[in-house]
Design an enzyme around this catalytic site. Structure first.
Site, PDB file in Angstrom:
ATOM      1  N   HIS A 132      -9.487   3.655  -1.585  1.00 30.52           N
ATOM      2  CA  HIS A 132      -8.057   2.919  -1.110  1.00 30.52           C
ATOM      3  C   HIS A 132      -7.487   2.516  -2.672  1.00 30.52           C
ATOM      4  O   HIS A 132      -7.732   1.447  -2.825  1.00 30.52           O
ATOM      5  CB  HIS A 132      -7.881   2.021   0.062  1.00 30.52           C
ATOM      6  CG  HIS A 132      -6.938   2.018  -0.239  1.00 30.52           C
ATOM      7  ND1 HIS A 132      -5.203   1.980  -0.244  1.00 30.52           N
ATOM      8  CD2 HIS A 132      -6.115   0.404   0.861  1.00 30.52           C
ATOM      9  CE1 HIS A 132      -4.066   1.437  -0.071  1.00 30.52           C
ATOM     10  NE2 HIS A 132      -4.273   0.420   1.133  1.00 30.52           N
ATOM     11  N   CYS A 165       0.959  -1.400  -0.138  1.00 33.11           N
ATOM     12  CA  CYS A 165      -0.403  -0.028  -0.073  1.00 33.11           C
ATOM     13  C   CYS A 165       0.934   1.245  -0.088  1.00 33.11           C
ATOM     14  O   CYS A 165       0.248   2.715  -0.257  1.00 33.11           O
ATOM     15  CB  CYS A 165      -1.291   0.139   1.245  1.00 33.11           C
ATOM     16  SG  CYS A 165      -1.892  -1.971   0.977  1.00 33.11           S
ATOM     17  N   CYS A 173     -13.762  -0.171   8.164  1.00 36.05           N
ATOM     18  CA  CYS A 173     -13.461  -1.109   7.431  1.00 36.05           C
ATOM     19  C   CYS A 173     -12.834   0.152   5.957  1.00 36.05           C
ATOM     20  O   CYS A 173     -14.013   0.704   5.798  1.00 36.05           O
ATOM     21  CB  CYS A 173     -12.790  -2.378   6.918  1.00 36.05           C
ATOM     22  SG  CYS A 173     -13.206  -3.624   7.838  1.00 36.05           S
ATOM     23  N   LYS A 209      -9.758   5.344   4.294  1.00 43.04           N
ATOM     24  CA  LYS A 209     -11.796   4.515   5.028  1.00 43.04           C
ATOM     25  C   LYS A 209     -13.814   5.618   4.285  1.00 43.04           C
ATOM     26  O   LYS A 209     -13.777   4.915   3.999  1.00 43.04           O
ATOM     27  CB  LYS A 209     -11.555   5.748   6.592  1.00 43.04           C
ATOM     28  CG  LYS A 209     -13.144   5.018   7.119  1.00 43.04           C
ATOM     29  CD  LYS A 209     -13.416   3.686   7.206  1.00 43.04           C
ATOM     30  CE  LYS A 209     -15.180   3.323   7.763  1.00 43.04           C
ATOM     31  NZ  LYS A 209     -15.793   3.161   6.753  1.00 43.04           N
TER      32      LYS A 209
END
Length: 388
Positions: free
Chosen positions: A335, A84, A210, A331
């Site tokens: 992502h 990431c 998540c 969030k």
């Protein structure tokens, strides 16, 4: 001390896209060109981040393909993969080469597609994400990344009394910020009760703790300090720290303290000649609510154990004394793995120019970005500031 400057920034919406990787990245890169006022023949090199294109879409050797797509075929083009933290690592290397005089102007960015538009469902995407964990010790156990960060967060809760309600406040705050970001994946406010009543994923995380799988791209133009004044609204890069931690997770001596983030932040602050107290806000890697709490402590915004209470008290809100993730963070903003790191740099650039609209942090002159990879095994921290 200025190490390099960002003179152009571009980003797609983060969310669900049916465009190809090349089309998505071109949209961000061409916006960055326009923002900087550069033409492709002024770009000397291309540093590019993509973590999963080989596994998700059988698309590899992407750097020269995308260089051709954005009109810079022939320049040195290099792909970075660091889970990431992929495009944050590309950005760090671009800053270093510009500072060293190897290149004058570099296009840096990343792209990823993670949603079912790839043709892959949640189960297969989860398997691909999990390839960033330890092959021999973690993958055979079925440990996924919600599980990785749940273990870290559970230890933080044990040590400091961090509560599920405090974690929920992180999600509520980031969703509120996301409503002010037209490029965010989620633009809807939520409540603490809604977070706490959402389905359990990996104790203590519920669904709304998540971040989502997202598609998207981001790009910036990096140039040398002595060239920056010839562009409109340059934003200076004052420090970039990059550190790694022990992998696998079970070997970390203090799992809830995210050692790599602390080391990377110390490097970035030392280069910038400024401390955490001088940062107007932070963009941090909140892949899960507990990750934001640990990041807020690792970058020095709060003492150890105070990140959870600070979120509950509203101190990290847009109008708090220590704003975190005004963009909505992973969030709510989303992502898309390879685009996340330079997406944070885009947010810092816009905020420090005073161009962030409804989510603008008043009077922001310095800010910090924190982008981690894997089970917190890699972290890149960047300090940027208004050019003086």
């Amino acid at each position: 001390m200025t190490r390099a400057s960002v003179v152009g920034a571009g980003m797609t919406t983060f969310g669900v896209h049916d465009s190809t990787l090349a089309e998505l990245f071109a949209a961000a890169a061409l916006d960055a060109y326009d923002d900087a006022g550069v033409t492709p023949d002024e770009v000397d090199a291309f540093y590019f981040g993509n973590a999963m294109g080989g596994q998700t879409e059988n698309d590899t050797h992407l750097a020269p393909k995308l260089a051709s797509e954005v009109g810079i075929a022939g320049v040195p083009a290099q792909r970075f993969e660091d889970a990431c933290a992929t495009s944050a690592n590309a950005f760090k290397n671009a800053v270093q080469t510009v500072e060293a005089g190897i290149h004058d102007t570099v296009l840096v960015g990343g792209v990823e597609r993670c949603t079912p538009e790839t043709g892959l469902g949640t189960g297969e995407m989860t398997r691909i994400f999990t390839s960033a964990s330890h092959r021999q010790y973690e993958q055979p156990t079925g440990l996924t990344f919600p599980g990785v960060f749940a273990l870290l967060t559970k230890r933080h809760m044990h040590e400091y009394g961090t509560t599920e309600e405090q974690l929920a406040h992180v999600a509520v705050k980031n969703h509120a910020n996301g409503t002010r970001n037209p490029r965010a994946h989620f633009g809807k406010e939520i409540t603490v009760d809604e977070v706490l009543e959402s389905p359990l994923i990996a104790d203590p995380f519920r669904l709304m703790d998540c971040c989502p799988f997202s598609d998207g791209a981001s790009a910036v133009i990096v140039t040398s300090d002595d060239r920056a004044d010839s562009y409109d609204a340059p934003v200076d890069v004052a420090g970039v720290g990059h550190a790694t931690d022990v992998v696998p997770l079970s070997a970390k001596p203090v799992p809830h303290a995210t050692r790599a983030a602390r080391d990377a932040a110390a490097q970035a602050y030392e280069q910038a000649g400024a401390g955490a107290d001088e940062m107007a806000f932070a963009e941090v890697h909140d892949c899960f609510t507990g990750a934001e709490v640990m990041a807020s402590e690792a970058i020095g915004f709060f003492e150890d154990g105070e990140g959870g209470p600070a979120a509950e008290e509203g101190r990290t809100a847009l109008d708090g004394d220590r704003p975190i993730n005004p963009s909505g963070g992973l969030k709510a903003k989303g992502h898309p793995i390879g685009a996340t790191g330079t997406g944070q740099i885009v947010e810092l650039t816009e905020q420090l120019r005073g161009d962030a609209g409804e989510r603008q942090v008043d009077g922001a002159e310095r800010a910090v970005a924190h982008n981690l990879g894997g089970d917190a095994g890699t972290t890149v921290v960047t300090v940027m500031e208004v050019r003086r």
